[in-house]
Design an enzyme around this catalytic site. Structure first.
Site, short mmCIF file in Angstrom:
data_model
loop_
_atom_site.label_atom_id
_atom_site.label_comp_id
_atom_site.label_asym_id
_atom_site.label_seq_id
_atom_site.Cartn_x
_atom_site.Cartn_y
_atom_site.Cartn_z
N HIS A 52 1.36 -3.43 2.13
CA HIS A 52 2.55 -2.16 2.13
C HIS A 52 1.66 -0.37 2.57
CE1 HIS A 52 6.03 0.72 1.36
NE2 HIS A 52 4.48 0.94 1.02
N CYS A 53 2.11 -0.41 3.85
CA CYS A 53 1.94 0.08 5.00
C CYS A 53 2.36 1.93 4.63
CB CYS A 53 1.30 -0.56 6.46
SG CYS A 53 0.38 0.67 7.34
N PRO A 54 1.40 3.03 4.28
CA PRO A 54 2.18 3.50 4.14
C PRO A 54 2.54 4.56 5.28
CG PRO A 54 0.50 3.77 3.14
CD PRO A 54 0.28 2.98 3.80
N GLY A 105 5.57 2.75 6.54
CA GLY A 105 6.67 3.45 5.86
C GLY A 105 7.90 2.05 5.27
#
Length: 364
Positions: free
Chosen positions: A168-170, A173
């Site tokens: 999961h890449c913030p 997003g």
């Protein structure tokens, strides 16, 4: 008797999907709920490139070559396109099991494991699956009520099982999975080239200006250039390093999740069953293979009936309080009028006919 009016409300499937996602444009855009760092990514890219096009590009196009701003614009547009494609797409979310499907899976598990004695821990819910003559374990997800496919994992931030889950890449997003990994890789690759490009030509710009007015005077006159150099310098190492790491993973046909867990490099030294043993074939499969369609059907229609009735009149209210016999219901078309379904007991008895007047006088 009140008149019932039935209205059909069109509801899209994305409105009822579980998980922690946000949808825009009638379900066409799908992102995670935590989007603050994504906005920071947009601000850094747009801000740095705006300063570069506004100040340095005009000077460099005249002094060196007009191709400098053209190539910079191509890198900028490609980076933005791949970023938005990564952020706004379905990463490969697997739908959760319906109640009937979940009940069937529970019965299947109980039949396989048998009755567990009280006080003992139940066995793990695992299925064995063979891929390229190698056994791969399919784990059961207690949230989605399914056995996850190979290489899938449950994202704790989005609360969804994602096929070929990478991470999961913030910064984008969104989750990075099977359906948007290639765009994520192209984004960080193009962003690395753009950062190097802007940083290098900022140094060239400062060097050319310093030959005319001096180094200190150049720094005083171009504070925007100094800001660009600082931003590019501190982001260059992380972006280029991330690109190199994912290039290594693509060459091995491996995911970040598998690399962190040591799925294929642990104590057992299990060979990666998904690797072709060839860097070119692995790169072609990950970056050029067919893109599977989304299985969510986010914009599918779920018809829901909302019934409304007009307020009854006083006569209708009083008649509704009287006991009535049940009326059988039948399926009718919209254009058909309901037939009279009252029974003979409900009809008033017919009045006897009056005798003729001549017969009455004869009796008298």
């Amino acid at each position: 008797m009140s008149v019932m009016v039935v209205r059909k409300k069109v509801t899209r499937k994305w409105e009822k999907l579980p998980g922690r996602n946000t949808f825009c444009c009638d379900g066409r855009v799908m992102m995670a709920r935590q989007k603050g760092i994504f906005y920071l990514t947009l601000f850094l890219i747009l801000g740095t490139c705006t300063l570069f096009f506004a100040f340095e590009c005009r000077y460099l196009a005249v002094q060196l070559s007009p191709a400098i701003p053209v190539f910079a614009a191509m890198l900028f547009l490609f980076s933005m396109a791949t970023l938005l494609r990564t952020s706004f797409s379905d990463p490969g979310v697997i739908p959760r099991a319906l109640p009937d499907e979940a009940a069937f899976i529970e019965m299947e598990i109980e039949a396989t494991n048998g009755a567990v004695p009280q006080g003992q821990r139940p066995p793990p819910r695992i299925k064995n699956f063979q891929i390229n003559n190698q056994i791969v374990k399919l784990k059961y997800c207690y949230t989605c009520k399914i056995f996850r496919p190979p290489r899938a994992s449950h994202c704790s931030i989005c609360d969804n099982c994602v096929e070929r889950f990478d991470h999961h890449c913030p910064w984008v997003g969104n989750c990075v999975g099977k359906r948007n990994y290639r765009y994520f890789y192209l984004f960080i690759l193009s962003l690395s080239l753009l950062t190097i490009y802007v940083f290098a030509f900022n140094i060239v710009y400062v060097a050319l200006k310093s030959l005319k007015i001096g180094f200190l005077e150049t720094l005083k006159e171009t504070p925007g250039t100094v800001l660009e150099v600082l931003i590019c310098f501190f982001t260059l190492w992380s972006v280029v390093g991330l690109t190199g790491f994912h290039t290594f993973l693509v060459a091995l046909n491996q995911t970040t999740n598998e690399d962190i867990k040591g799925s294929w490099t642990g104590k057992n030294r299990v060979q990666n069953p998904y690797s072709h043993g060839n860097i070119v074939k692995n790169c072609c499969e990950v970056l050029c293979g067919p893109l599977p369609p989304s299985v969510l059907d986010r914009r599918g229609i779920l018809p829901l009936e909302e019934s409304g009735s007009r307020p009854p009149s006083t006569q209708e209210t009083s008649s509704s309080l009287l006991p009535q016999s049940p009326v059988p219901t039948e399926h009718m078309n919209a254009n058909e009028m309901p037939e009279d379904t009252s029974t003979p007991e409900e009809m008033p008895p017919p009045e006897p006919p009056e005798p003729p007047q001549e017969a009455v006088e004869a009796e008298k």
